[in-house]
Scaffold this active site. Structure first.
Site, PDB file in Angstrom:
ATOM      1  N   GLU A   1      50.312  33.530  41.196  1.00  0.00           N
ATOM      2  CA  GLU A   1      50.310  34.213  42.467  1.00  0.00           C
ATOM      3  C   GLU A   1      51.366  33.080  43.337  1.00  0.00           C
ATOM      4  O   GLU A   1      50.838  31.868  43.202  1.00  0.00           O
ATOM      5  CB  GLU A   1      48.899  34.363  43.013  1.00  0.00           C
ATOM      6  CG  GLU A   1      48.939  34.890  44.451  1.00  0.00           C
ATOM      7  CD  GLU A   1      47.657  35.098  44.991  1.00  0.00           C
ATOM      8  OE1 GLU A   1      46.818  35.424  44.343  1.00  0.00           O
ATOM      9  OE2 GLU A   1      47.752  35.764  46.147  1.00  0.00           O
TER      10      GLU A   1
ATOM     11  N   GLU B   1      39.929  31.263  39.128  1.00  0.00           N
ATOM     12  CA  GLU B   1      41.087  30.811  39.503  1.00  0.00           C
ATOM     13  C   GLU B   1      40.677  29.380  39.352  1.00  0.00           C
ATOM     14  O   GLU B   1      39.682  28.687  39.559  1.00  0.00           O
ATOM     15  CB  GLU B   1      40.855  30.964  41.279  1.00  0.00           C
ATOM     16  CG  GLU B   1      40.926  32.470  41.533  1.00  0.00           C
ATOM     17  CD  GLU B   1      41.130  32.795  43.383  1.00  0.00           C
ATOM     18  OE1 GLU B   1      40.943  31.503  43.990  1.00  0.00           O
ATOM     19  OE2 GLU B   1      41.051  33.650  43.662  1.00  0.00           O
TER      20      GLU B   1
HETATM   21  O1  KIV Z   1      41.460  39.423  44.470  1.00  0.00           O
HETATM   22  C1  KIV Z   1      42.727  39.744  44.231  1.00  0.00           C
HETATM   23  O2  KIV Z   1      43.081  41.093  44.720  1.00  0.00           O
HETATM   24  C2  KIV Z   1      43.392  39.137  43.334  1.00  0.00           C
HETATM   25  C3  KIV Z   1      45.075  39.585  43.449  1.00  0.00           C
HETATM   26  C4  KIV Z   1      45.495  39.044  44.605  1.00  0.00           C
HETATM   27  C5  KIV Z   1      45.510  39.136  42.129  1.00  0.00           C
HETATM   28  O3  KIV Z   1      43.251  38.177  42.566  1.00  0.00           O
END
Ligand code: KIV
Length: 265
Positions: A182, A115
């Site tokens: 997201e 991320e």
């Molecule tokens: O951890 C997760 O499930 C994610 C999704 C929400 C994309 O990163």
């Protein structure tokens, strides 16, 4: 069933065929979901919330991710495209990222996900130059929930939207081969998707993304006490889990999901 490669996913984007992705954390669901034809299995650090019962993904460790990635890989003996999440603070330097990513790859991941925008560029470069495929994740980045002040839509103001557009291009240039968007406004996600050669996978980002992802427990309607605007409960009308997952695949492929009511303006 043939195991997909990154080239296959890019070909799906080029043919405007939508890509399906679901989170999965164990062997039984992995076998079921891969067998039904979901193209990408995401071992998400959302397991911190839906499996471990925390309020955020922050407590999840590399050991947790390795354990669940192994479980998922064991359920897909005939092969699947498995993305494993690098958890909170497991990629804050290139060397730490390499160690964490290597553990996920050895546990069975095909690609790792991390991320962040500009600050992760050197890490994306470092990993991809060493043979580790990377999926980037921008917009709402749940590992930063405390800094963001909650699970909120991102990129609504012009400056934030411009930053997100620039981050997406820079991440692709740094070597990312997939991008999760997201909780961003639909038009912004559409612009980003059109500007990239790599596929975008949206969650709360509208139907113009090249693919869609949902947290398994959310789309089965079993996440306790929570419902999100961008989620459809595919079990709402009854039926079996298999039917719900098949309905998800059909709805994404036919661009019937996400609908207007699941999008942010
Ligand atoms: O951890 C997760 O499930 C994610 C999704 C929400 C994309 O990163």
């Amino acid at each position: 069933m043939k195991t997909l490669t990154i080239a296959d996913l890019i070909a799906l984007k080029q043919r405007s065929e939508k890509i399906t992705m679901l989170t999965v954390y164990d062997a039984t669901f992995a076998s079921l979901i891969a067998g039904l034809g979901v193209e990408i299995l995401l071992v998400g650090d959302s397991l911190g919330m839906v499996v471990q019962g925390h309020n955020t993904t922050v407590p999840v460790t590399v050991d947790d991710m390795v354990y669940h990635t192994r479980c998922v890989a064991a359920g897909c003996q005939r092969g699947a495209f498995i993305v494993g999440d690098l958890p909170f603070q497991s990629y804050d330097s290139p060397q730490t990222a390499l160690q964490s990513a290597a553990r996920l790859m050895q546990a069975g991941a095909t690609m790792v996900k991390l991320e962040g925008g500009a600050w992760v560029l050197p890490i994306v470069e470092y990993l991809t130059q060493r043979g580790i495929p990377v999926c980037a994740h921008i917009g709402l980045t749940p590992q930063s929930v405390h800094q963001l002040g909650g699970f909120k839509v991102q990129g609504r103001e012009a400056e934030a939207a411009a930053q997100l557009r620039a981050d997406a291009i820079a991440l692709q240039t740094a070597g990312a081969q997939l991008l999760v968007l997201e909780c961003v406004p639909r038009q912004l996600a559409a612009d980003v998707t059109a500007s990239l050669t790599i596929p975008t996978i949206g969650i709360g980002a509208g139907p113009e993304c090249d693919g869609q992802v949902l947290v398994l427990h959310d789309m089965l309607g079993i996440t306790p006490g929570k419902s999100f605007k961008f989620v459809r409960d595919f079990m709402a009308n009854g039926g079996t889990i298999k039917e719900a997952i098949a309905a998800y695949i059909a709805a994404v492929k036919s661009i019937e999901f996400p609908a207007e009511e699941h999008c942010f303006a």
